[in-house]
Every structure is written in C-alpha cells, then in structure tokens.
Design a protein around this motif. Structure first.
Motif, PDB file in Angstrom:
ATOM      1  N   THR A 185      -6.220  -3.162  10.862  1.00 24.10           N
ATOM      2  CA  THR A 185      -4.985  -2.238  10.270  1.00 24.10           C
ATOM      3  C   THR A 185      -4.657  -2.870   8.967  1.00 24.10           C
ATOM      4  OG1 THR A 185      -4.276  -1.515  12.169  1.00 24.10           O
ATOM      5  CG2 THR A 185      -2.774  -1.216  10.739  1.00 24.10           C
ATOM      6  N   GLY A 189      -4.789  -1.097   5.492  1.00 25.73           N
ATOM      7  CA  GLY A 189      -3.603  -0.669   5.190  1.00 25.73           C
ATOM      8  C   GLY A 189      -3.308  -1.238   3.873  1.00 25.73           C
ATOM      9  N   ILE A 190      -3.540  -2.483   3.467  1.00 27.23           N
ATOM     10  CA  ILE A 190      -3.455  -2.886   1.998  1.00 27.23           C
ATOM     11  C   ILE A 190      -4.167  -1.958   0.893  1.00 27.23           C
ATOM     12  CG2 ILE A 190      -3.584  -4.876   0.343  1.00 27.23           C
ATOM     13  CD1 ILE A 190      -2.921  -6.716   2.874  1.00 27.23           C
ATOM     14  N   GLN A 191      -5.479  -1.718   1.241  1.00 24.04           N
ATOM     15  CA  GLN A 191      -6.251  -0.962   0.470  1.00 24.04           C
ATOM     16  C   GLN A 191      -5.748   0.355   0.244  1.00 24.04           C
ATOM     17  OE1 GLN A 191      -8.647  -2.662  -0.899  1.00 24.04           O
ATOM     18  NE2 GLN A 191      -8.114  -4.552   0.663  1.00 24.04           N
ATOM     19  N   ALA A 192      -5.247   1.074   1.382  1.00 25.05           N
ATOM     20  CA  ALA A 192      -4.909   2.532   1.241  1.00 25.05           C
ATOM     21  C   ALA A 192      -3.487   2.553   0.416  1.00 25.05           C
ATOM     22  CB  ALA A 192      -4.680   3.051   2.776  1.00 25.05           C
ATOM     23  N   PHE A 193      -2.571   1.617   0.686  1.00 25.76           N
ATOM     24  CA  PHE A 193      -1.416   1.373  -0.114  1.00 25.76           C
ATOM     25  C   PHE A 193      -1.522   1.483  -1.471  1.00 25.76           C
ATOM     26  CE2 PHE A 193       2.404  -0.628  -1.843  1.00 25.76           C
ATOM     27  CZ  PHE A 193       3.514   0.530  -1.462  1.00 25.76           C
ATOM     28  N   GLY A 194      -2.352   0.492  -1.926  1.00 27.04           N
ATOM     29  CA  GLY A 194      -2.687   0.391  -3.356  1.00 27.04           C
ATOM     30  C   GLY A 194      -3.213   1.659  -3.990  1.00 27.04           C
ATOM     31  N   MET A 196      -3.008   4.703  -2.900  1.00 26.64           N
ATOM     32  CA  MET A 196      -2.032   5.683  -2.838  1.00 26.64           C
ATOM     33  C   MET A 196      -0.943   5.653  -4.171  1.00 26.64           C
ATOM     34  SD  MET A 196       0.658   6.775   0.294  1.00 26.64           S
ATOM     35  CE  MET A 196       1.850   8.242   0.179  1.00 26.64           C
ATOM     36  N   LYS A 197      -0.502   4.433  -4.245  1.00 26.94           N
ATOM     37  CA  LYS A 197       0.389   4.084  -5.459  1.00 26.94           C
ATOM     38  C   LYS A 197      -0.475   4.560  -6.934  1.00 26.94           C
ATOM     39  CE  LYS A 197       3.879   1.982  -5.593  1.00 26.94           C
ATOM     40  NZ  LYS A 197       5.390   2.795  -5.556  1.00 26.94           N
ATOM     41  N   THR A 200      -1.006   8.736  -6.720  1.00 31.33           N
ATOM     42  CA  THR A 200       0.076   9.799  -6.951  1.00 31.33           C
ATOM     43  C   THR A 200       0.866   9.985  -7.997  1.00 31.33           C
ATOM     44  OG1 THR A 200       1.459   8.149  -5.960  1.00 31.33           O
ATOM     45  CG2 THR A 200       0.485   9.540  -4.102  1.00 31.33           C
ATOM     46  N   PHE A 316      -4.501  12.104   2.500  1.00 34.97           N
ATOM     47  CA  PHE A 316      -4.404  11.499   0.986  1.00 34.97           C
ATOM     48  C   PHE A 316      -4.508  12.763   0.376  1.00 34.97           C
ATOM     49  CE2 PHE A 316      -4.959   6.920   1.741  1.00 34.97           C
ATOM     50  CZ  PHE A 316      -4.132   6.439   0.653  1.00 34.97           C
ATOM     51  N   TYR A 319      -1.615  15.461   0.967  1.00 25.40           N
ATOM     52  CA  TYR A 319      -0.556  14.899   0.222  1.00 25.40           C
ATOM     53  C   TYR A 319      -0.526  15.000  -1.290  1.00 25.40           C
ATOM     54  CZ  TYR A 319       3.289  11.721  -1.467  1.00 25.40           C
ATOM     55  OH  TYR A 319       4.522  11.344  -2.027  1.00 25.40           O
TER      56      TYR A 319
END
Length: 581
Positions: A185, A189-194, A196-197, A200, A316, A319
């Motif tokens: 996780t 999670g770090i990869q997904a957050f970066g 997404m930023k 978007t 993703f 969204y």
C-alpha cells in the motif's frame, strides 16, 4: 471539483425520488462489492486444496464440508469446489450485469430530465432575461451540459462501487498478511498520489477549454443559420468555415489530450502492479524457500492485483471524466431556477380601458428609458405610438403585454392592477403581430394554431379574415408547407399567416409592432385595410413609421426623450414617412 460542488449538483438538480434511487444504487454497489470480494476469496481454498489434498482431513472446515456432502475422494471434493466456483462466478456476472443495467437506465433517464429541465426553464424565462441570453449558451446547456451532468452522476456511482470493492478486497488482504499488504500500500500509494496530482490539473484545464469551445461552435452554427443569405451574398463561407474548423480542431485536440490522460493511469498502474507482483513473488520464494507452501498466498495476491489494479485505474479514469465534465459545464444548472417567471391564473376583465399611471422603466439599472408615462387606451380604440428609433415604442408594447416589469408606477386594466397574478389571463386577450415573422418548418395549420387547441372552424375563419385562404386553396389548403422560416412564401403571405395566428384565439386586443414596415406601400396598404376591417370590435395598438399605417387611429402618442404626448396629424397624405426611424 470538490465534495461541495458535487453536493450542490445533487442538492439542486435531484429530486427526492432521484436521491432514493442513488441510495438504492449505493446499497446495491455494496452488495456487488461483497460478491466481488467473495469471488476472489473462494479461489484461495480451491487452490490450497488442489495443491495439498491433506488439507481436506487436516482442516476442520474442509473436512466438515467433505463429510456433509458424503464425498468419496479428494478428487470429488476438488470437482465440487470447482463447480461451485464456476456457478458463483456466473452469479457474480449476473449481479454485475443487473447493476450496470439499473445504473445506465438511471443515468440516461437523468440525461432526458436534465435536457427537459433546461428547455422548460428556457421556455419560462423572464423576457428581460431571454433577450440578454445568448442562444448558443442554451443549446450547449441542453445538448452538451446535460450529457456532462449525466456523466458526473454515472462516474460518481461507478467510483463508489470501485472504492467499496477495493475496501473489501483490501480488508481480505490485510487478513491474509497485513505486513505485506501495508508495505505494498505504501509503495503503490505514493506512485498513485503523484500520478493523480500530475493528471488532474491537466484534465481540469482541458475541461474548461472544451466548455468554451462548445459555446463557440454553437454560436457559429446559430449565426450561420440566421445570416445564411448574407454569407452567400458576401461570399463569406471561407471565413465562417475557418472559424468553425478552428473551434472544431480545438475541441478534437482537447478530446485527444483528455483521452490520453484518462488512459495513462491504467498503463502506468498495470506496469507498476506487474513489477510489484514479480518482486513480491521473488521475495516470498527467497523468504519461505518453498513454493507450495506460499502458492495460495501468491495466488490470492495475484488475483487481488488482477482485480484491484484495473479498479484503481477505473477510479482514476472516472474521476478524470468527472473533472473534465464538471469543468466543461456551464452555470445554467445553478442559475436557471432564479430566472424563471412564476405567473398566476387569476382572471382580469377588460371592458373599459388600459391605463398607464406614472410608469418609469429602464433596461439598465441606472438608465431610465421611459419617465412618468401616463396615458389611457379605451376599449375598441385604435391607438398608435410613434417616435425615433430607440425612443421606447416597442418597449411600451412589451410592457402592455407584461414582458417587462416596470420600475415604478402601475398598469391598470379597468382600474385593476396588472401583475404576475393575472398576467396569463391578460396575455390570452392579446393577438400580437411582430415585424419579423418567424414561421415553423411545417404546415400553415401548425403555424396558425401554434400549439394551441386545434379548431378547424376557427383556423379557416382566421385565414379568411387574413385574406390568404383563397391562395391556400390553390395549394394544399391548411396543410400547405411553408418551409423553414416561411421561405416558401412571399413577405406579404408570411405577414398574413402572422395575422391569422394573432386572430386564431379571437383576441380582444391586436398589437402591431411595425408589422408591415418591411413590405412595399401597396401591400402594406391592403394589409392595413384588412387589419382595420377585422379589428372593428377590437382594441388596436400600432407602432409604425408610415402615416398611411396609422392614419385611421383615433389617438397617436409620440415618445420623445422618455416622455409621452399626444399628437395630431392633419395632413391627408397617405405616403408620408414619419421621421421616426
């Protein structure tokens, strides 16, 4: 887009029935997520037993099922588990199909209701808002924004389902091995957050660009239809086409970028997931040194990744689609309810007079067009308004018809105040003939009746009075096609259709707003003779700029610098053009 924006959409645009449906769909999505999680969870026992028959006898749960079913061999037990797995996955597919059907049915139903919502609001516009509104904005709201809203709601429900499924599967993984699950996780999670930023911001930018371009396209189409003759006359097709191509290219480019940005998370996450899976398998093998002991764990993680990574990718995608749709959305769906006029059905009688008493009016807040206007129009009187262009002649007609509310003063009908409570009944007493007659692309009957209750006797009578029925009998009678905007008729014939339309409801008042100014003198003279003849027992109110048009009026009011005064033309010439243009 944030939670508040989403809540505003749901609060303002969904009724109680819609909200109950959304609650049902969210509840159903919980059930779908549980079924999805179970479909993965039951794979682990099957693989465990298939790789180690001894578990049937060593594990109490497996042994109880084996004994209860009265099976004779481990192979029969494996076959039973395999058959159960197949049936359960078929059941899972059926549940998912039902959920998708209900969701799609709800979403497309909302597209229909959103489009009708905008069109209904447009039909019920306050007239002052109507004239200030660009029609291309309305077209965009009906066709593009309704689709965007539907997409926002659909994506919200899809995201909810994917998140719930992810939570349940993630909980199962924590139960299997919480240390490994938390480590994975943290890494993913770090990869997904970066990711997404990064994405978007671009998606929101493209969404805003798309909304602006859609409006340009709608405006270009609307202006082309309205000015087709001028475009042909000026040979201006190239300029219009270039403008359309530029907007269309921008829209297509924005769509391509949006599509790439939506697909990018799936490609990256699947690659990351594959690398992580390979690393995890190697780690387990190096740690346990025995593949058979950890095969069930590896299998459950592989299946979880197989389901979670596409799910994360879809979250993703949904969204970003929501973000794109929201940023391309106009403000109509939040503003329209404020613009709709609410009118009552109270009766108002017109037996004596129309009286303007101390009327002040201006289209803009600090600019007064009409000041302290006082006049009386007696029932069955013939009255004209003259004045320079922009003096306020047509505005007075609009005020009489209740299209503009006055700033100060009162409009009295037989000493009763005309207001929103009785405006519907008052308008039904009026027949209106404008300067620019717009005819529907249909039959003469459709254009005269114009959505009112069809009565053939009244229809023919109004056409006879408008002196066009004999001409129609040489064609297809009341079923004669007029073409879009009445293109198949002459100017005089279109004006006669407009007269018949005004007469169809047998109004007490006829209002002509420069209705014959575009016609030549002879045709105008004939039409005005007919109008004076048929308005013998009606109140006639005319705005015109030829003396011949108003020569038989009993009162002539001149509007000048915001004031009104009665004038008297003693000249007998019928071709004098008043200097009021």
């Amino acid at each position: 887009m944030n939670i508040r924006d989403l809540l505003n959409i749901f609060t303002n645009l969904l009724d109680k029935k819609d909200k109950r449906k959304i609650i049902f769909l969210l509840s159903f999505s919980i059930f779908v997520s549980l079924v999805e999680t179970l479909s993965l969870s039951i794979v682990m026992p099957f693989i465990s037993v298939a790789t180690n028959f001894d578990l049937i006898y060593k594990n109490d749960f497996y042994h109880k099922i084996y004994s209860f079913l009265g099976l004779q061999s481990p192979l029969q037990f494996i076959s039973f588990l395999g058959a159960f797995l197949v049936v359960f996955f078929l059941f899972r597919s059926l549940i998912y199909f039902i959920f998708s059907y209900i969701l799609s049915n709800f979403a497309q139903g909302k597209y229909h209701s959103f489009a009708c919502y905008v069109f209904n609001n447009y039909l019920n516009f306050n007239y002052s808002n109507f004239v200030s509104e660009n029609s291309s904005s309305v077209y965009k709201a009906i066709f593009s924004d309704a689709s965007s809203l539907t997409q926002i709601i659909t994506c919200f429900l899809q995201i909810s389902t994917e998140i719930l499924t992810g939570i349940f599967i993630y909980s199962a993984l924590l139960f299997v091995d919480w240390k490994m699950t938390l480590a994975l996780t943290f890494f993913l999670g770090i990869q997904a957050f970066g990711l997404m930023k990064f994405i978007t911001k671009r998606v929101a930018k493209e969404g805003k660009k798309s909304g602006a371009v859609w409006q340009i396209l709608s405006r270009t189409l609307s202006e082309t239809v309205g000015n087709f003759k001028l475009i042909k006359l000026f040979s201006n097709e190239g300029h219009i086409l270039k403008r359309f191509e530029s907007a269309s290219y921008s829209l297509a480019k924005s769509g391509v970028i949006n599509k790439i940005l939506q697909d990018l998370p799936r490609v990256i996450l699947e690659s990351l997931g594959f690398f992580t899976m390979v690393g995890m398998i190697l780690f387990i093998l190096w740690t346990y040194r025995d593949s058979s002991a950890v095969l069930p764990i590896i299998s459950i993680y592989a299946l979880a990744f197989y389901r979670l990574l596409p799910s994360l990718s879809r979250i993703f995608t949904y969204y970003n689609q929501m973000l794109y749709a929201f940023n391309s959305l106009g403000s109509y769906y939040l503003e329209l309810p404020l613009k709709v006029e609410s009118l009552g059905n109270q009766k108002i009688n017109f037996g004596e007079k129309i009286e303007f008493k101390n009327i002040f009016f201006g289209h803009e807040k600090n600019k007064i067009l009409l000041k302290n206007i006082d006049f009386i129009i007696e029932k069955n009187q013939k009255v004209a308004f003259i004045g320079e262009s922009g003096a306020g002649k047509s505005t007075i007609l609009d005020i009489i018809m209740g299209f503009y509310p006055v700033k100060n003063g009162e409009i009295l009908i037989d000493n009763k105040i005309l207001d929103k409570s009785n405006l519907i009944d008052w308008r039904m007493k009026i027949g209106y003939i404008p300067q620019q007659v717009y005819l529907l692309d249909g039959t003469v009957a459709e254009n005269v009746v114009f959505g009112r209750t069809y009565n053939e006797e009244l229809l023919i009578d109004s056409l006879v009075k408008a002196n066009i029925y004999d001409f129609l009998l040489t064609k297809n009678g009341v079923d004669t096609i007029v073409g879009e905007g009445g293109i198949m008729l002459s100017g005089g014939q279109k004006q006669r259709i407009a007269i018949a339309r005004a007469l169809y409801s047998n109004p007490q008042i006829l209002i002509l707003d420069e209705a014959t100014s575009a016609l030549d003198t002879d045709i105008e003279s004939k039409i005005m003779d007919e109008i004076y003849s048929i308005s013998n027992q009606k109140t006639l109110i005319v705005v015109a700029h030829r003396l011949s048009t108003i020569a038989r009026c009993e009162k002539i009011f001149k509007i000048e610098k915001g004031n009104i005064f009665e004038v008297d033309f003693s000249t007998k010439s019928t071709n004098v053009i008043l200097k009021v243009q």
